[in-house]
Write a protein that holds these residues in place. Structure first.
Motif, PDB file in Angstrom:
ATOM      1  N   GLU A  87      -4.018 -42.019 -39.574  1.00  0.00           N
ATOM      2  CA  GLU A  87      -4.457 -42.672 -38.335  1.00  0.00           C
ATOM      3  C   GLU A  87      -4.588 -41.661 -37.203  1.00  0.00           C
ATOM      4  O   GLU A  87      -5.544 -41.704 -36.414  1.00  0.00           O
ATOM      5  CB  GLU A  87      -3.452 -43.760 -37.958  1.00  0.00           C
ATOM      6  N   ALA A  88      -3.634 -40.732 -37.119  1.00  0.00           N
ATOM      7  CA  ALA A  88      -3.647 -39.743 -36.040  1.00  0.00           C
ATOM      8  C   ALA A  88      -4.860 -38.818 -36.139  1.00  0.00           C
ATOM      9  O   ALA A  88      -5.515 -38.521 -35.134  1.00  0.00           O
ATOM     10  CB  ALA A  88      -2.356 -38.928 -36.071  1.00  0.00           C
ATOM     11  N   ILE A  89      -5.181 -38.355 -37.352  1.00  0.00           N
ATOM     12  CA  ILE A  89      -6.309 -37.436 -37.530  1.00  0.00           C
ATOM     13  C   ILE A  89      -7.634 -38.161 -37.344  1.00  0.00           C
ATOM     14  O   ILE A  89      -8.584 -37.617 -36.769  1.00  0.00           O
ATOM     15  CB  ILE A  89      -6.233 -36.761 -38.913  1.00  0.00           C
ATOM     16  N   GLU A  90      -7.709 -39.386 -37.816  1.00  0.00           N
ATOM     17  CA  GLU A  90      -8.975 -40.124 -37.703  1.00  0.00           C
ATOM     18  C   GLU A  90      -9.326 -40.386 -36.242  1.00  0.00           C
ATOM     19  O   GLU A  90     -10.503 -40.362 -35.863  1.00  0.00           O
ATOM     20  CB  GLU A  90      -8.887 -41.437 -38.473  1.00  0.00           C
ATOM     21  N   SER A  91      -8.301 -40.629 -35.415  1.00  0.00           N
ATOM     22  CA  SER A  91      -8.558 -40.908 -33.999  1.00  0.00           C
ATOM     23  C   SER A  91      -8.283 -39.692 -33.106  1.00  0.00           C
ATOM     24  O   SER A  91      -8.505 -39.755 -31.894  1.00  0.00           O
ATOM     25  CB  SER A  91      -7.678 -42.074 -33.535  1.00  0.00           C
ATOM     26  N   TRP A  92      -7.767 -38.608 -33.707  1.00  0.00           N
ATOM     27  CA  TRP A  92      -7.342 -37.409 -32.982  1.00  0.00           C
ATOM     28  C   TRP A  92      -6.372 -37.778 -31.853  1.00  0.00           C
ATOM     29  O   TRP A  92      -6.454 -37.291 -30.730  1.00  0.00           O
ATOM     30  CB  TRP A  92      -8.542 -36.628 -32.435  1.00  0.00           C
ATOM     31  N   ASP A  93      -5.428 -38.648 -32.185  1.00  0.00           N
ATOM     32  CA  ASP A  93      -4.399 -39.085 -31.242  1.00  0.00           C
ATOM     33  C   ASP A  93      -3.037 -38.999 -31.929  1.00  0.00           C
ATOM     34  O   ASP A  93      -2.712 -39.808 -32.793  1.00  0.00           O
ATOM     35  CB  ASP A  93      -4.682 -40.526 -30.794  1.00  0.00           C
ATOM     36  N   PHE A  94      -2.243 -37.994 -31.548  1.00  0.00           N
ATOM     37  CA  PHE A  94      -0.964 -37.732 -32.198  1.00  0.00           C
ATOM     38  C   PHE A  94       0.222 -38.191 -31.342  1.00  0.00           C
ATOM     39  O   PHE A  94       1.342 -37.720 -31.528  1.00  0.00           O
ATOM     40  CB  PHE A  94      -0.827 -36.232 -32.507  1.00  0.00           C
ATOM     41  N   LYS A  95      -0.024 -39.131 -30.413  1.00  0.00           N
ATOM     42  CA  LYS A  95       1.046 -39.561 -29.518  1.00  0.00           C
ATOM     43  C   LYS A  95       2.191 -40.225 -30.283  1.00  0.00           C
ATOM     44  O   LYS A  95       3.370 -40.007 -29.984  1.00  0.00           O
ATOM     45  CB  LYS A  95       0.488 -40.524 -28.471  1.00  0.00           C
ATOM     46  N   LYS A  96       1.857 -41.046 -31.285  1.00  0.00           N
ATOM     47  CA  LYS A  96       2.911 -41.743 -32.036  1.00  0.00           C
ATOM     48  C   LYS A  96       3.775 -40.750 -32.811  1.00  0.00           C
ATOM     49  O   LYS A  96       5.001 -40.911 -32.893  1.00  0.00           O
ATOM     50  CB  LYS A  96       2.276 -42.748 -32.994  1.00  0.00           C
ATOM     51  N   ILE A  97       3.144 -39.748 -33.391  1.00  0.00           N
ATOM     52  CA  ILE A  97       3.906 -38.729 -34.125  1.00  0.00           C
ATOM     53  C   ILE A  97       4.714 -37.876 -33.150  1.00  0.00           C
ATOM     54  O   ILE A  97       5.853 -37.490 -33.435  1.00  0.00           O
ATOM     55  CB  ILE A  97       2.964 -37.862 -34.983  1.00  0.00           C
ATOM     56  N   GLU A  98       4.146 -37.605 -31.984  1.00  0.00           N
ATOM     57  CA  GLU A  98       4.849 -36.818 -30.975  1.00  0.00           C
ATOM     58  C   GLU A  98       6.126 -37.530 -30.518  1.00  0.00           C
ATOM     59  O   GLU A  98       7.161 -36.893 -30.294  1.00  0.00           O
ATOM     60  CB  GLU A  98       3.928 -36.565 -29.784  1.00  0.00           C
ATOM     61  N   LYS A  99       6.082 -38.870 -30.402  1.00  0.00           N
ATOM     62  CA  LYS A  99       7.241 -39.632 -29.959  1.00  0.00           C
ATOM     63  C   LYS A  99       8.401 -39.556 -30.940  1.00  0.00           C
ATOM     64  O   LYS A  99       9.553 -39.794 -30.575  1.00  0.00           O
ATOM     65  CB  LYS A  99       6.850 -41.096 -29.737  1.00  0.00           C
ATOM     66  N   LEU A 100       8.099 -39.223 -32.203  1.00  0.00           N
ATOM     67  CA  LEU A 100       9.149 -39.141 -33.219  1.00  0.00           C
ATOM     68  C   LEU A 100       9.984 -37.869 -33.097  1.00  0.00           C
ATOM     69  O   LEU A 100      11.050 -37.763 -33.703  1.00  0.00           O
ATOM     70  CB  LEU A 100       8.526 -39.199 -34.624  1.00  0.00           C
ATOM     71  N   GLU A 101       9.499 -36.906 -32.316  1.00  0.00           N
ATOM     72  CA  GLU A 101      10.166 -35.610 -32.240  1.00  0.00           C
ATOM     73  C   GLU A 101      11.594 -35.742 -31.727  1.00  0.00           C
ATOM     74  O   GLU A 101      12.503 -35.060 -32.219  1.00  0.00           O
ATOM     75  CB  GLU A 101       9.361 -34.669 -31.338  1.00  0.00           C
ATOM     76  N   GLU A 102      11.833 -36.633 -30.773  1.00  0.00           N
ATOM     77  CA  GLU A 102      13.184 -36.773 -30.229  1.00  0.00           C
ATOM     78  C   GLU A 102      14.151 -37.295 -31.294  1.00  0.00           C
ATOM     79  O   GLU A 102      15.332 -36.919 -31.320  1.00  0.00           O
ATOM     80  CB  GLU A 102      13.177 -37.699 -29.028  1.00  0.00           C
ATOM     81  N   TYR A 103      13.667 -38.173 -32.178  1.00  0.00           N
ATOM     82  CA  TYR A 103      14.529 -38.690 -33.248  1.00  0.00           C
ATOM     83  C   TYR A 103      14.771 -37.620 -34.314  1.00  0.00           C
ATOM     84  O   TYR A 103      15.844 -37.577 -34.917  1.00  0.00           O
ATOM     85  CB  TYR A 103      13.884 -39.926 -33.868  1.00  0.00           C
ATOM     86  N   ARG A 104      13.791 -36.771 -34.511  1.00  0.00           N
ATOM     87  CA  ARG A 104      13.977 -35.668 -35.461  1.00  0.00           C
ATOM     88  C   ARG A 104      15.070 -34.724 -34.967  1.00  0.00           C
ATOM     89  O   ARG A 104      15.901 -34.251 -35.742  1.00  0.00           O
ATOM     90  CB  ARG A 104      12.661 -34.911 -35.659  1.00  0.00           C
TER      91      ARG A 104
END
Length: 526
Positions: A87-104
């Protein structure tokens, strides 16, 4: 793919490197990646880890020039289960994946506690939607072979790469469902960035969590049937984790005692099928009797791999596993090693040599023989030499019992067959060579198999003949020049033997060119 898309892929490659394990999508990328590139990527993961493998994968990916590779990459992500990354690559929007960084970052801080306080088998089913299917299988296998702590470490590794935006909340719910007090440390509400490390440490120190880690928990005992009874019926399957339905389908004829060739695509888990068959075989003997299995591998790397897999799978349950290859055979008493172990991994020439020497008197010493890459059982191959001995013993009326025979292959092949009848003859000869009565293929669970193993689609397009053939025109002109040259020199030198030789050579060249040309080319020399 447009230049803009290629640039975008390069710009967001850090997100991809942190998320993607490329080995899970390589089978779907077969139309675009060469075999040696696939091997390089797999080796990079084994030696350095998934992030380095993803870096190499992206390098090869961005060098592709074939049309359609970007769409193929997206489809591979979708098929493998990387829905968030897709989904991120198809829309070139990585905001959802970026939000996971704090949990990582939080999970990395809590990793020591997580490894010692979590039993992965308790929560893996609840986390399955947050992980790739192959990751779930690997976690369960590690729990079975190396223990819960190693399995928890693998689970952390997989969660740190998860592209599912709901995995932090799902993990919280799974922990609460199991009443695991580690959930008190796993904070998923807003404001996680403001939580101080000291607060986490205080919770760890005051927590009264009990560690339920066991090296060999009874719930993981291989004697328990982890599959629903409806799926295994009379197979009496013993497995530490649930096999896929198509794997059960492949294993069933062999579990019924039939000599079987198991034919299934590369990457579908034929090794695991052989483990299931082997375990079922060893368990079926009554008390006081024992089975003895020999697994044949042609290549040393495959031999080493299978020896490691069988050892990890069986030794923790009391079975003795060993291996003998050409590099070690001269320094070990083969007969004694075969006699003292339950499962022996061999390169086939070892057994051929020892049957000839008489150090191994007959194949009756074994109760099950498994041939990896069994399509090689032909002509003077060591597999065929072993089966010659088997058939001599069977047809010669020997009173000794014969081992069950199992063959593993991705394709039985057709040899030099030029039509369907010749192909059938070739396959029948292979079955006869292995004394096999069944070729086990996936028929009833094809949809499940296709979800695991990507099968490239083939399209055929009929191409009409060219109206103008430039190559044909050039050859015809060369032939005209050759004929003109031959006629010119022949008038002056025809009476000399040397000239005749030269003339003969010219005509020979002309004839060869005629073969490359067409029948309607200029007339030959008279």
């Amino acid at each position: 793919m447009t230049t803009e898309q290629r640039r975008s892929l390069q710009a967001f490659q850090d997100y991809i490197r942190k998320t993607l394990d490329p080995t899970y999508i390589l089978s779907y990328m077969a139309p675009w990646f060469r075999e040696e590139e696939v091997q390089y990527i797999q080796a990079e993961k084994n030696n350095k880890g998934p992030m380095e493998a993803a870096t190499l994968f992206l390098k090869f990916l961005l060098e592709l020039q074939e049309e359609g590779w970007f769409r193929g990459f997206l489809d591979a992500l979708d098929h493998a289960g990387y829905s968030g990354l897709y989904e991120a690559i198809e829309s070139w929007d990585f905001k959802k994946i970026e939000k996971l960084e704090e949990y990582r970052l939080l999970l990395k801080r809590l990793q020591p506690e997580f490894k010692t306080r979590i039993i992965p088998t308790d929560i893996i089913s609840d986390l399955s939607e947050c992980l790739i299917n192959q990751e779930c299988e690997e976690i369960l296998q590690i729990c079975s072979t190396k223990g819960m702590m190693a399995g928890a470490e693998k689970l952390v590794e997989c969660l740190l790469r998860s592209d599912k935006e709901n995995w932090p909340k799902t993990l919280k719910l799974a922990l609460e469902k199991e009443r695991n007090k580690f959930s008190e440390l796993w904070i998923v509400e807003k404001g996680i960035k403001d939580v101080e490390t000291e607060d986490l440490e205080d919770k760890m120190e005051t927590s009264d969590i009990q560690i339920f880690y066991q090296e060999d928990p009874e719930c993981q005992n291989l004697s328990e049937n982890s599959c629903p009874p409806s799926e295994v019926s009379d197979t009496n399957l013993y497995s530490p984790f649930k096999p896929r339905n198509y794997q059960l389908e492949l294993a069933l004829p062999a579990m019924k005692g039939k000599n079987t060739i198991i034919c299934a695509p590369t990457g579908c888990g034929k090794t695991f099928v052989s483990l299931l068959i082997c375990e079922h075989h060893l368990k079926k003997f009554p008390q006081g009797q024992k089975g003895k299995v020999v697994f044949f591998a042609n290549q040393i790397p495959v031999y080493e791999q299978q020896k490691s897999v069988f050892s990890k799978y069986f030794e923790r349950h009391g079975y003795r596993v060993t291996g003998i290859s050409g590099a070690t055979a001269e320094n070990v008493p083969v007969e004694q090693i075969v006699e003292n172990n339950d499962i022996i991994i061999l390169t086939p020439q070892i057994l051929v040599n020892n049957l000839k020497k008489g150090t191994i008197p007959s194949l009756s010493i074994f109760t099950l023989m498994i041939f990896d890459e069994c399509h090689n059982t032909s002509k003077q191959h060591p597999y065929n030499m072993i089966m010659f001995n088997y058939l001599d013993q069977k047809l010669g009326g020997s009173s000794g019992p014969l081992p069950q025979v199992i063959g593993l292959t991705a394709s039985v092949g057709v040899g030099d067959a030029k039509n369907t009848d010749e192909a059938l003859d070739y396959i029948c000869k292979l079955c006869a060579s292995l004394d096999a009565s069944v070729i086990a293929t996936v028929k009833h669970n094809l949809e499940e198999l296709e979800q695991v193993v990507y099968k490239p689609q083939k399209f055929f397009r009929k191409v009409e003949s060219r109206i103008s053939d430039k190559f044909k025109y050039i050859i015809a002109q060369l032939m005209r020049d050759t004929e003109s040259l031959a006629k010119r020199i022949c008038k002056d030198l025809e009476s000399h033997s040397v000239a005749r030789l030269e003339y003969s050579d010219v005509i020979s060249v002309h004839c060869n060119l005629r073969l490359l040309g067409s029948s309607d080319s200029p007339a030959s020399v008279s």
